[in-house]
Write an enzyme that holds these catalytic residues in place. Sequence first.
Site, PDB file in Angstrom:
ATOM      1  CB  ALA A 268      10.400 -42.683 -10.256  1.00  0.00           C
TER       2      ALA A 268
ATOM      3  NE  ARG B  25     -17.079 -11.220  25.309  1.00  0.00           N
ATOM      4  CZ  ARG B  25     -16.873 -10.161  24.792  1.00  0.00           C
ATOM      5  NH1 ARG B  25     -17.887 -10.237  23.751  1.00  0.00           N
ATOM      6  NH2 ARG B  25     -16.484  -9.161  25.107  1.00  0.00           N
TER       7      ARG B  25
ATOM      8  CG  ASN C 201      10.989 -33.794   9.024  1.00  0.00           C
ATOM      9  OD1 ASN C 201       9.819 -34.508   8.623  1.00  0.00           O
ATOM     10  ND2 ASN C 201      10.701 -32.610   9.255  1.00  0.00           N
TER      11      ASN C 201
ATOM     12  CD  GLN D  16      -3.898  -7.714  37.592  1.00  0.00           C
ATOM     13  OE1 GLN D  16      -3.895  -8.034  36.203  1.00  0.00           O
ATOM     14  NE2 GLN D  16      -4.715  -6.655  37.878  1.00  0.00           N
TER      15      GLN D  16
ATOM     16  CG  LEU E  22      -2.470  -3.760  30.397  1.00  0.00           C
ATOM     17  CD1 LEU E  22      -4.014  -3.067  30.581  1.00  0.00           C
ATOM     18  CD2 LEU E  22      -1.823  -3.844  31.806  1.00  0.00           C
TER      19      LEU E  22
ATOM     20  CG  ASP F  48      -6.900  -7.798  23.732  1.00  0.00           C
ATOM     21  OD1 ASP F  48      -6.652  -6.884  23.735  1.00  0.00           O
ATOM     22  OD2 ASP F  48      -8.288  -7.877  24.425  1.00  0.00           O
TER      23      ASP F  48
ATOM     24  CB  ALA G  97      -3.408 -10.452  33.884  1.00  0.00           C
ATOM     25  N   GLY G  98      -5.885 -11.280  31.295  1.00  0.00           N
ATOM     26  CA  GLY G  98      -7.054 -11.513  31.560  1.00  0.00           C
ATOM     27  C   GLY G  98      -7.376 -13.175  31.095  1.00  0.00           C
TER      28      GLY G  98
ATOM     29  N   GLY H  28     -15.801   3.337  25.728  1.00  0.00           N
ATOM     30  CA  GLY H  28     -15.713   4.590  26.594  1.00  0.00           C
ATOM     31  C   GLY H  28     -15.563   5.912  25.681  1.00  0.00           C
TER      32      GLY H  28
END
Length: 427
Positions: free
Chosen positions: A394, A15, A355, A75, A8, A105, A10-11, A142
């Site tokens: 050098a 925050r 580079n 979704q 999951l 997450d 999709a959120g 929960g």
Amino acid sequence: MDIKAVILAAGKGTRMKSETTPKVLHEIMGKTLLGYVLDNVKNFSSEEFVIVGHHAQDVESFVQKNYDNAKTVLQSPQLGTGHAVSMVCPSLENYDGLVLILCGDTPLVQEKTLKDFVEFHKSQKSDLTVMSTLFDDPTNYGRIIRESDNSLKCIVEEKDATIEQKAVKEVNAGIYCLNWAKIKHAFGQLTSNNAQGEYYLTDIISWGKAQNLSVNAYILENSDEIYGINSRANLAQATKMMNRRNLEKYMENGVTIVDPDSTWISEDTIIGQDTIVYPSTYIEGKNIIGKNCKIGPCAHLRGDVEVCNNVKIGNFVEVKKAKICSNTNVGHLSYIGDAQLGENVNIGAGTITANYNPLTKTKSKTIIEDDAKIGSNSVLVAPVTVEQGANVGAGGIITKDVQAWSLAVTRSPLKVLENWVKKQIQK
């Protein structure tokens, strides 16, 4: 039995207060949160489905670029976790194996934990298993409510819990294992009769009980692993937790970490025995470091770095996308990027591999062969090769290849004006 994973992702992650980056693409030590989750399931899952929504194109691009076996499923609109999982039903219409459901997450969950969870599911002959854990303070989680036979009865959200239920310390960890052929029908029968008007994934438990299916909960001993990230403060805390776990692993395997409180090493780094990592060193991304090396203090390895045995990377050295062969020293205050250094090479302090071409936005490679010596404050302008045994004086600015066993000097001849200081004072 075959296993597929649904992640999951999709959120929005409100925050996190980020306008440009979805929550699951925030990083810990050079690796995205979603990357951790995918890496932890890909070795035993035959296929992964990532549910995308907020910043869907960014998440899709990340998955497509980095994971050949993973697919993204959109979704839209986002109507809850149960609705999110239902998005894969068309793709799994004829599937008859296990489905592991995870959140994008929770980067601290380990592969071994997920394997143990699946094995528990199989051993219990369960149709639906929920991962749980124990918290001294279960506020906002929960609660896991069990039957008298210890099977899972239901999950009660805190706002709906009685005083007695709120006292329960076993909570939902948000990871599920399903016998897909038996549970898939639940996703067409979920309702949104709640304050949020969403379809909750937790409702599949009561559905399973009503169907007389075997429903269980597996207790995760280390509750740190299901630490979820909803804010920048959570991200910082998760980074500390992961880093401490990584450092303990390296020290157990014979690596000396002089100061764990100031040292950061990614979990995708391999380090050989008797290597010493000095304070304030930051190692991110994927790297291989050999035995008997000395890294730091204040060194920065940015990923895709291979360091062979008996190498010294000094203080304030940055290395990126480079291979450094055995018995080579990279002196302090140097940058080594997109480079290959041979054996017995000495890099003087302040050396830079230049580079990057800012006009063409391309990066080129520097090759320094065995036994070469680079003097302090030199700039090697890639693409360039310093062949075996060659020396660069050098302050050299090297823009073309240096032949084997030769000396390259680019500084102007030294001029000494005798008594110049005294003459200036007399004036």
